[in-house]
Design a protein around this motif. Structure first.
Motif, PDB file in Angstrom:
ATOM      1  N   PRO A 171      22.167   4.850  84.024  1.00 50.17           N
ATOM      2  CA  PRO A 171      22.836   5.202  85.223  1.00 50.17           C
ATOM      3  C   PRO A 171      23.451   6.651  85.482  1.00 50.17           C
ATOM      4  N   VAL A 172      23.809   7.326  84.044  1.00 56.32           N
ATOM      5  CA  VAL A 172      24.150   8.654  83.965  1.00 56.32           C
ATOM      6  C   VAL A 172      23.278   9.391  83.055  1.00 56.32           C
ATOM      7  N   SER A 173      22.259   9.827  83.531  1.00 61.54           N
ATOM      8  CA  SER A 173      21.345  10.366  82.647  1.00 61.54           C
ATOM      9  C   SER A 173      20.561  11.746  83.280  1.00 61.54           C
ATOM     10  N   PRO A 174      20.094  12.518  82.222  1.00 59.53           N
ATOM     11  CA  PRO A 174      20.639  12.436  80.941  1.00 59.53           C
ATOM     12  C   PRO A 174      21.956  12.399  80.551  1.00 59.53           C
ATOM     13  N   TRP A 175      22.368  12.115  79.229  1.00 59.01           N
ATOM     14  CA  TRP A 175      23.835  12.152  78.900  1.00 59.01           C
ATOM     15  C   TRP A 175      23.882  12.661  77.375  1.00 59.01           C
ATOM     16  N   VAL A 176      24.886  13.467  77.093  1.00 55.34           N
ATOM     17  CA  VAL A 176      25.205  13.856  75.704  1.00 55.34           C
ATOM     18  C   VAL A 176      26.344  13.368  75.229  1.00 55.34           C
ATOM     19  N   LEU A 177      26.532  12.749  74.135  1.00 51.61           N
ATOM     20  CA  LEU A 177      27.815  12.329  73.669  1.00 51.61           C
ATOM     21  C   LEU A 177      28.166  13.197  72.341  1.00 51.61           C
ATOM     22  N   GLY A 178      29.218  13.633  72.036  1.00 52.10           N
ATOM     23  CA  GLY A 178      29.877  13.985  70.982  1.00 52.10           C
ATOM     24  C   GLY A 178      30.536  12.863  70.250  1.00 52.10           C
ATOM     25  N   ALA A 179      30.153  12.626  68.992  1.00 51.15           N
ATOM     26  CA  ALA A 179      30.854  11.536  68.173  1.00 51.15           C
ATOM     27  C   ALA A 179      30.952  11.767  66.761  1.00 51.15           C
ATOM     28  N   TYR A 180      31.879  11.089  65.944  1.00 53.72           N
ATOM     29  CA  TYR A 180      31.664  11.092  64.560  1.00 53.72           C
ATOM     30  C   TYR A 180      30.981  10.197  64.042  1.00 53.72           C
ATOM     31  N   PHE A 181      30.287  10.437  62.778  1.00 55.86           N
ATOM     32  CA  PHE A 181      29.376   9.579  62.208  1.00 55.86           C
ATOM     33  C   PHE A 181      29.382   9.505  60.792  1.00 55.86           C
ATOM     34  N   VAL A 182      28.706   8.661  60.272  1.00 63.18           N
ATOM     35  CA  VAL A 182      28.341   8.506  58.665  1.00 63.18           C
ATOM     36  C   VAL A 182      26.779   8.051  58.626  1.00 63.18           C
ATOM     37  N   HIS A 183      26.324   8.495  57.428  1.00 62.42           N
ATOM     38  CA  HIS A 183      24.817   8.143  57.230  1.00 62.42           C
ATOM     39  C   HIS A 183      24.659   7.283  56.123  1.00 62.42           C
ATOM     40  N   ASP A 184      23.611   6.570  56.170  1.00 63.91           N
ATOM     41  CA  ASP A 184      23.503   5.691  55.037  1.00 63.91           C
ATOM     42  C   ASP A 184      21.585   5.390  55.131  1.00 63.91           C
ATOM     43  N   GLY A 185      20.953   6.128  54.101  1.00 62.85           N
ATOM     44  CA  GLY A 185      19.579   6.185  53.949  1.00 62.85           C
ATOM     45  C   GLY A 185      19.017   6.898  55.237  1.00 62.85           C
ATOM     46  N   ALA A 186      18.021   5.993  56.053  1.00 66.12           N
ATOM     47  CA  ALA A 186      17.577   6.502  57.298  1.00 66.12           C
ATOM     48  C   ALA A 186      18.412   5.772  58.615  1.00 66.12           C
ATOM     49  N   SER A 187      19.518   5.802  58.413  1.00 69.29           N
ATOM     50  CA  SER A 187      20.273   5.159  59.520  1.00 69.29           C
ATOM     51  C   SER A 187      21.583   5.847  59.551  1.00 69.29           C
ATOM     52  N   LEU A 188      22.318   6.030  60.743  1.00 73.89           N
ATOM     53  CA  LEU A 188      23.415   6.800  61.080  1.00 73.89           C
ATOM     54  C   LEU A 188      24.488   5.645  61.802  1.00 73.89           C
ATOM     55  N   TYR A 189      25.607   5.787  61.545  1.00 73.61           N
ATOM     56  CA  TYR A 189      26.721   4.825  62.108  1.00 73.61           C
ATOM     57  C   TYR A 189      27.969   5.326  62.753  1.00 73.61           C
TER      58      TYR A 189
END
Length: 147
Positions: free
Chosen positions: A30-48
């Motif tokens: 419904p709100v497209s496109p959209w960019v979010l800034g967030a904190y993250f961690v990584h593990d292998g080929a995944s981000l959380y």
């Protein structure tokens, strides 16, 4: 000269480890496109990361789980990563584990609104390095890691 997939992924992991924030782009909702800034961690080929439960990003992801992202210091002379992947909403029961990972990387991390845990399964990475002459970016895909 071809750069080995393991070297490209290792450089991406260095960028992920040395940055706390990610810019996550979504589209198709419904709100497209959209960019979010967030904190993250990584593990292998995944981000959380966490997404606001009732936010624009969550609404877009419900319609289309495909995402694009960038992790950088906003300085093209510093290594940076761009990529695309698929967002997976994790069960609410995994909220504590994701939070523990984020706090492990950033002890000051906290949330102020209802959030849901997300995993981004990376489908493609573009790793750029001015110092190493990686322009155009070196590309990593999960299938390339197995080859």
């Amino acid at each position: 000269m071809t750069t080995p997939a393991a070297e490209i992924l290792a450089r991406a992991h260095q960028v992920f480890a040395s940055n706390d924030a990610i810019q996550l782009a979504t589209a198709g909702g419904p709100v497209s496109p959209w960019v979010l800034g967030a904190y993250f961690v990584h593990d292998g080929a995944s981000l959380y990361l966490f997404v606001e439960t009732h936010g624009k990003t969550a609404a877009n992801l419900a319609a289309n789980p495909t995402v694009a992202f960038v992790v950088s210091k906003n300085d093209a002379t510093q290594d940076f990563v761009q990529g695309r992947g698929r967002a997976v909403r994790l069960p609410d029961g995994e909220e504590a584990a994701v939070r523990a990972r984020l706090v492990g990387k950033m002890p000051w991390f906290q949330t102020y609104t209802p959030v849901m845990p997300m995993r981004i399964d990376i489908e493609e990475l573009y790793v750029s390095s001015f110092g190493s002459g990686w322009f155009p970016a070196r590309v990593w895909r999960p299938a390339a890691a197995a080859a």
